[in-house]
Design a protein around this motif. Structure first.
Motif, PDB file in Angstrom:
ATOM      1  N   TYR A   1     -13.246   6.559   1.030  1.00 20.94           N
ATOM      2  CA  TYR A   1     -14.239   7.327   0.269  1.00 20.94           C
ATOM      3  C   TYR A   1     -15.271   7.909   1.224  1.00 20.94           C
TER       4      TYR A   1
ATOM      5  N   GLN B   1     -15.564  -2.479   2.811  1.00 17.38           N
ATOM      6  CA  GLN B   1     -16.994  -2.394   3.095  1.00 17.38           C
ATOM      7  C   GLN B   1     -17.434  -0.958   2.874  1.00 17.38           C
ATOM      8  N   ALA B   2     -18.708  -0.793   2.583  1.00 20.95           N
ATOM      9  CA  ALA B   2     -19.264   0.535   2.362  1.00 20.95           C
ATOM     10  C   ALA B   2     -20.593   0.643   3.096  1.00 20.95           C
TER      11      ALA B   2
ATOM     12  N   SER C   1     -11.808   4.000  10.321  1.00 16.86           N
ATOM     13  CA  SER C   1     -13.279   4.046  10.339  1.00 16.86           C
ATOM     14  C   SER C   1     -13.853   3.794  11.730  1.00 16.86           C
TER      15      SER C   1
ATOM     16  N   ALA D   1     -16.841   4.475   2.527  1.00 17.70           N
ATOM     17  CA  ALA D   1     -16.244   3.149   2.310  1.00 17.70           C
ATOM     18  C   ALA D   1     -14.903   3.101   3.020  1.00 17.70           C
ATOM     19  N   HIS D   2     -14.597   1.912   3.559  1.00 19.75           N
ATOM     20  CA  HIS D   2     -13.267   1.714   4.126  1.00 19.75           C
ATOM     21  C   HIS D   2     -12.599   0.520   3.461  1.00 19.75           C
ATOM     22  N   ASN D   3     -11.283   0.463   3.639  1.00 20.64           N
ATOM     23  CA  ASN D   3     -10.491  -0.581   2.986  1.00 20.64           C
ATOM     24  C   ASN D   3     -10.421  -1.836   3.853  1.00 20.64           C
TER      25      ASN D   3
ATOM     26  N   LEU E   1     -17.669  -4.638  -0.309  1.00 20.76           N
ATOM     27  CA  LEU E   1     -17.192  -4.180  -1.611  1.00 20.76           C
ATOM     28  C   LEU E   1     -16.470  -5.352  -2.257  1.00 20.76           C
TER      29      LEU E   1
ATOM     30  N   THR F   1     -24.252   3.299   3.401  1.00 14.91           N
ATOM     31  CA  THR F   1     -25.045   4.437   2.959  1.00 14.91           C
ATOM     32  C   THR F   1     -26.215   4.627   3.887  1.00 14.91           C
TER      33      THR F   1
ATOM     34  N   LEU G   1     -18.448   0.439  -6.124  1.00 16.06           N
ATOM     35  CA  LEU G   1     -19.496   0.800  -5.160  1.00 16.06           C
ATOM     36  C   LEU G   1     -20.878   0.404  -5.669  1.00 16.06           C
TER      37      LEU G   1
END
Length: 155
Positions: free
Chosen positions: A64, A145-146, A85, A53-55, A135, A148, A21
């Motif tokens: 996450y 991808q993440a 997501s 975050a997704h896969n 990511l 914030t 991350l």
């Protein structure tokens, strides 16, 4: 990180995932996600901003969500990390969300993102000044991808 996390991995306090991350954010966005000296426990428990975050699944699933995210979206860890997501946005807003994710795939990241999201209760809120990034591990592999954001308000 050199392998994808196991589908049922608990990444809350995982140092390798924390490095993925924060390292990918630093390399791709060009600034730090967290101050030096912060660790996975701080990011999960104490960060005053949302991190999710997704896969890379065909229908990406959250892997996450820190406590700030859980509070904002009203899902506990066990439910958040089984949620596709796409369900973080209402149906009419999913096409716009997908365009955003496609842009992140092409360019590595975006900043200044603003969009309407939906909490578990159905409460709608604006997420504002968001950063979404790829990511990508030091090995060059893409793990998802993440996102914030530190500003949100109810619609």
């Amino acid at each position: 990180m050199t392998t994808a996390p196991a589908p049922d991995a608990d990444l809350r306090f995982d140092d390798h995932f924390f490095d993925l991350l924060t390292g990918s954010f630093s390399r791709i966005v060009g600034r730090q996600l967290v101050e030096n000296g912060r660790d996975a426990s701080w990011l999960y428990n104490d960060a005053p901003f949302v991190v999710v975050a997704h896969n890379t699944d065909a229908d990406p699933r959250f892997v996450y969500a820190n406590r700030a995210a859980q509070g904002c979206f009203e899902y506990p860890w066990q439910d958040f990390t089984t949620l596709p997501s796409r369900l973080s946005a209402e149906l009419p807003n999913r096409a716009e969300r997908q365009q955003l994710l496609d842009e992140v795939t092409r360019h590595g990241f975006i900043t200044g993102y603003r969009g309407i999201r939906v909490a578990r209760s159905g409460r709608r809120f604006w997420m504002e000044d968001g950063v979404v990034w790829q990511l990508i591990g030091r090995d060059g592999n893409r793990y998802g991808q993440a996102a914030t954001f530190s500003l949100w308000r109810d619609v």
